[in-house]
Design an enzyme around this catalytic site. Structure first.
Site, mmCIF file in Angstrom:
data_model
loop_
_atom_site.group_PDB
_atom_site.id
_atom_site.type_symbol
_atom_site.label_atom_id
_atom_site.label_comp_id
_atom_site.label_asym_id
_atom_site.label_seq_id
_atom_site.Cartn_x
_atom_site.Cartn_y
_atom_site.Cartn_z
ATOM 1 N N ARG A 49 0.830 -1.207 0.000
ATOM 2 C CA ARG A 49 0.000 0.000 0.000
ATOM 3 C C ARG A 49 0.866 1.260 0.000
ATOM 4 O O ARG A 49 0.986 1.946 -1.005
ATOM 5 C CB ARG A 49 -0.948 -0.012 1.210
ATOM 6 C CG ARG A 49 -2.099 0.993 1.111
ATOM 7 C CD ARG A 49 -1.734 2.407 1.486
ATOM 8 N NE ARG A 49 -1.206 2.537 2.824
ATOM 9 C CZ ARG A 49 -0.732 3.679 3.333
ATOM 10 N NH1 ARG A 49 -0.720 4.773 2.593
ATOM 11 N NH2 ARG A 49 -0.240 3.732 4.561
ATOM 12 N N ASP A 50 1.516 1.529 1.103
ATOM 13 C CA ASP A 50 2.306 2.749 1.225
ATOM 14 C C ASP A 50 3.500 2.737 0.274
ATOM 15 O O ASP A 50 3.908 3.775 -0.243
ATOM 16 C CB ASP A 50 2.792 2.878 2.674
ATOM 17 C CG ASP A 50 3.308 4.268 2.988
ATOM 18 O OD1 ASP A 50 2.960 5.213 2.277
ATOM 19 O OD2 ASP A 50 4.066 4.410 3.967
ATOM 20 N N HIS A 80 6.772 4.333 12.609
ATOM 21 C CA HIS A 80 6.772 4.266 11.146
ATOM 22 C C HIS A 80 7.755 5.331 10.649
ATOM 23 O O HIS A 80 7.437 6.517 10.636
ATOM 24 C CB HIS A 80 5.345 4.556 10.662
ATOM 25 C CG HIS A 80 5.148 4.495 9.185
ATOM 26 N ND1 HIS A 80 4.206 3.680 8.590
ATOM 27 C CD2 HIS A 80 5.745 5.160 8.161
ATOM 28 C CE1 HIS A 80 4.227 3.846 7.279
ATOM 29 N NE2 HIS A 80 5.161 4.746 6.995
ATOM 30 N N HIS A 82 10.469 6.945 7.820
ATOM 31 C CA HIS A 82 11.065 7.040 6.496
ATOM 32 C C HIS A 82 12.556 7.338 6.676
ATOM 33 O O HIS A 82 12.976 7.822 7.721
ATOM 34 C CB HIS A 82 10.379 8.136 5.681
ATOM 35 C CG HIS A 82 9.017 7.743 5.205
ATOM 36 N ND1 HIS A 82 8.619 7.825 3.887
ATOM 37 C CD2 HIS A 82 7.939 7.246 5.875
ATOM 38 C CE1 HIS A 82 7.372 7.400 3.756
ATOM 39 N NE2 HIS A 82 6.940 7.057 4.962
ATOM 40 N N CYS A 106 6.872 10.254 0.027
ATOM 41 C CA CYS A 106 5.785 11.187 0.328
ATOM 42 C C CYS A 106 5.609 12.133 -0.857
ATOM 43 O O CYS A 106 6.532 12.879 -1.194
ATOM 44 C CB CYS A 106 6.104 11.993 1.590
ATOM 45 S SG CYS A 106 4.870 13.244 1.969
ATOM 46 N N ASN A 142 10.100 4.328 2.855
ATOM 47 C CA ASN A 142 10.079 3.799 4.213
ATOM 48 C C ASN A 142 11.370 3.046 4.503
ATOM 49 O O ASN A 142 12.104 2.648 3.596
ATOM 50 C CB ASN A 142 8.912 2.809 4.354
ATOM 51 C CG ASN A 142 7.570 3.463 4.171
ATOM 52 O OD1 ASN A 142 7.040 4.070 5.072
ATOM 53 N ND2 ASN A 142 7.009 3.331 2.967
#
Length: 383
Positions: free
Chosen positions: A97-98, A289, A291, A322, A331
């Site tokens: 997803r991300d 979480h 990055h 992002c 990430n």
């Protein structure tokens, strides 16, 4: 007999060594007591404390009390590297997803499903599968229904999906989702960029989602973005992060992930942020979480582990980024996190070689090299 110059140099070195050790001790006292990593600190301090006449009385008493009045605590301390019953750290894989949502070229549904299958086969217990957002905003995830259908038969893992509002929640449940996630921002500007609404409006939407989810016994995971910095506002106050996390907790979120969305955080900033958040949310309900824009992700994870965090979000091969932060890289790579955790003695139940294979699979499809240093090293070694 030493001259005054040599003696002063030795005393200066001794003072520096003791000062560093005391700083480490004071920064990690609670973690040391809880996690049992005191033995090395105690032995190191003991070695220099015998020759530390320049310590003030209070600190001498501190060292003396720790060394003499608590011998059992020191003797019972265990370094996690040698702990026969290692603690479990849950990894939440966000790559499908991300990691993929910002890809310009649409990834076929079959490739996404295969990636998820490979990630689950590696032992990952939670894989964020997709997002039920408007295809207008995230075209890459327009196949959310098809992905959910494709992974329907996969066992031994949970597949949370992102739901931005009640409509998205209803669509997710209709597609077979058993767990959902909502996402707020600690920055007003970023909330308007990412969600097209204010923080207050987003929280109002999420209250509707959590009420519906609770009525259906669907677990909800909450995300807080920009927990240490915002691409528009810059510095983000830890108290603001705590306010948002507290709101999500009060809504009934079972777990709240704290995201350094643009990867600007350092352990010092993460420390201040976590201290604020744990005052309103139990630490066992928190995840982190990070990055890796400035190469600080693993350092921040290490500090979070020392603080008691036991849930880490990561993305296979370091996929992601992002769209609203120029230069923000992906990430932290799941392969790198698993490698580090294994070296620290934590258990993840993840097979690193199978995880690397999953990363190799998606990177070949995307036509790029892996963002994981661990994967790069392993593949070079085995070639």
């Amino acid at each position: 007999m030493l001259g005054s110059g040599s003696r002063n140099k030795q005393l200066y070195s001794l003072r520096s060594a003791v000062g560093k050790l005391l700083f480490q001790w004071e920064m990690h006292t609670q973690t040391i007591a809880r996690d049992g990593v005191a033995r090395r600190y105690l032995h190191a301090i003991k070695g220099v404390a015998k020759e530390a006449p320049l310590l003030n009385a209070n600190r001498r008493r501190f060292l003396s009390n720790e060394l003499s009045s608590s011998p059992k605590r020191a003797a019972d301390a265990k370094d996690k590297v040698w702990d026969s019953t290692p603690e479990f750290v849950k990894i939440v894989e966000v790559g499908p997803r991300d990691g993929l949502q910002n890809e310009k070229v649409i990834v076929p549904t079959s490739v996404k499903v295969k990636l998820i299958e490979m990630l689950v086969s590696s032992g990952l217990p939670v894989v964020e599968a997709t997002s039920f957002v408007s295809p207008k905003w995230v075209p890459q995830l327009a196949d959310a229904n098809e992905v959910m259908l494709g992974i329907k038969s996969i066992q031994n893992a949970r597949f949370p999906v992102l739901t931005p509002n009640l409509k998205g929640f209803e669509a997710a449940i209709a597609a077979g989702a058993k767990e959902v996630a909502i996402f707020a921002a600690a920055s007003e500007s970023f909330s308007k960029l990412n969600l097209n609404c204010s923080i207050g409006d987003s929280l109002a939407r999420y209250r509707d989602v959590t009420v519906a989810a609770n009525n259906s016994s669907i677990p909800v995971r909450g995300y807080v973005s920009c927990v240490v910095g915002c691409p528009v506002e810059g510095y983000v106050s830890p108290s603001k992060v705590a306010d948002i996390a507290g709101e999500l907790h009060d809504m009934g979120c079972a777990e709240i992930s704290l995201g350094d969305t643009i990867g600007v955080g350092t352990p010092g900033e993460v420390s201040r942020m976590l201290n604020a958040v744990v005052s309103v949310v139990p630490i066992d309900k928190l995840a982190v979480h990070f990055h890796d824009t400035y190469g600080q992700a693993l350092s921040n994870i290490l500090f979070s582990l020392q603080s008691g965090i036991r849930v880490i979000d990561s993305s296979v091969s370091g996929l992601g980024g992002c769209p609203y932060a120029k230069g923000a890289s992906g990430n932290v790579a799941t392969e790198d996190v698993v490698y580090m955790l294994k070296g620290m003695g934590f258990e993840t139940n993840v097979d690193l070689k199978m995880l690397i294979s999953a990363g190799e699979y998606i990177c070949k499809h995307l036509g790029r090299t892996s963002g994981s240093k661990t994967a790069t090293a392993y593949l070079a070694r085995d070639s």
